[in-house]
Design a protein around this motif. Sequence first.
Motif, PDB file in Angstrom:
ATOM      1  N   PRO A  54       0.813  -1.212   0.000  1.00 26.27           N
ATOM      2  CA  PRO A  54       0.000   0.000   0.000  1.00 26.27           C
ATOM      3  C   PRO A  54       0.850   1.267   0.000  1.00 26.27           C
ATOM      4  O   PRO A  54       1.934   1.307   0.564  1.00 26.27           O
ATOM      5  N   ASP A  89      -8.929   3.309  -6.803  1.00 21.93           N
ATOM      6  CA  ASP A  89      -8.331   2.027  -6.433  1.00 21.93           C
ATOM      7  C   ASP A  89      -9.104   0.892  -7.092  1.00 21.93           C
ATOM      8  O   ASP A  89     -10.317   0.795  -6.954  1.00 21.93           O
ATOM      9  N   ARG A 112     -10.989  -1.433  -4.558  1.00 21.33           N
ATOM     10  CA  ARG A 112     -11.849  -0.727  -3.593  1.00 21.33           C
ATOM     11  C   ARG A 112     -12.948  -1.652  -3.072  1.00 21.33           C
ATOM     12  O   ARG A 112     -13.295  -2.651  -3.713  1.00 21.33           O
ATOM     13  N   LEU A 151     -10.174   1.704   0.563  1.00 20.50           N
ATOM     14  CA  LEU A 151      -9.229   1.614  -0.541  1.00 20.50           C
ATOM     15  C   LEU A 151      -7.947   0.969  -0.020  1.00 20.50           C
ATOM     16  O   LEU A 151      -7.064   1.644   0.505  1.00 20.50           O
ATOM     17  N   THR A 205      -5.293  -0.480  -1.455  1.00 19.21           N
ATOM     18  CA  THR A 205      -4.031  -0.174  -2.119  1.00 19.21           C
ATOM     19  C   THR A 205      -3.475   1.170  -1.655  1.00 19.21           C
ATOM     20  O   THR A 205      -2.275   1.321  -1.470  1.00 19.21           O
ATOM     21  N   LEU A 206      -4.365   2.147  -1.443  1.00 20.77           N
ATOM     22  CA  LEU A 206      -3.935   3.462  -0.962  1.00 20.77           C
ATOM     23  C   LEU A 206      -3.879   3.540   0.556  1.00 20.77           C
ATOM     24  O   LEU A 206      -3.371   4.503   1.108  1.00 20.77           O
TER      25      LEU A 206
END
Length: 110
Positions: free
Chosen positions: A2, A33, A36, A56, A58-59
């Motif tokens: 991330p 993302d 999400r 989200l 990944t973020l």
Amino acid sequence: MPVIMGEVEMRDLAQKLIKMRFARAKGYIRGLDKRRRLDFYRVSVADGEIQTRYTLPTLGLRITLVERRVITGAANYLGLRRTRFRYEEARVDPLPEHLREKPQQAAVMA
């Protein structure tokens, strides 16, 4: 792995989302993302407040869109007044540590 956003980037993202209409903000969040997840959609959390929350991974963010109740117009013959919900706030928070995904470790073949 991330990407970790700082406080300034999260505040800027919240300001950008609040300038959009509700449907546009939802679409923008979906585009941020690929992985999400919609946690809940228009759930009444507090009196006169409806929330929609996206995660989200990944973020490393959790975004909550808040709508507040607005009572408009005069009462009808039953004494009821028209109620609408207006999109007023976007909350961008870091994802809690217990919800973050652990990196995949390679399996060791013996």
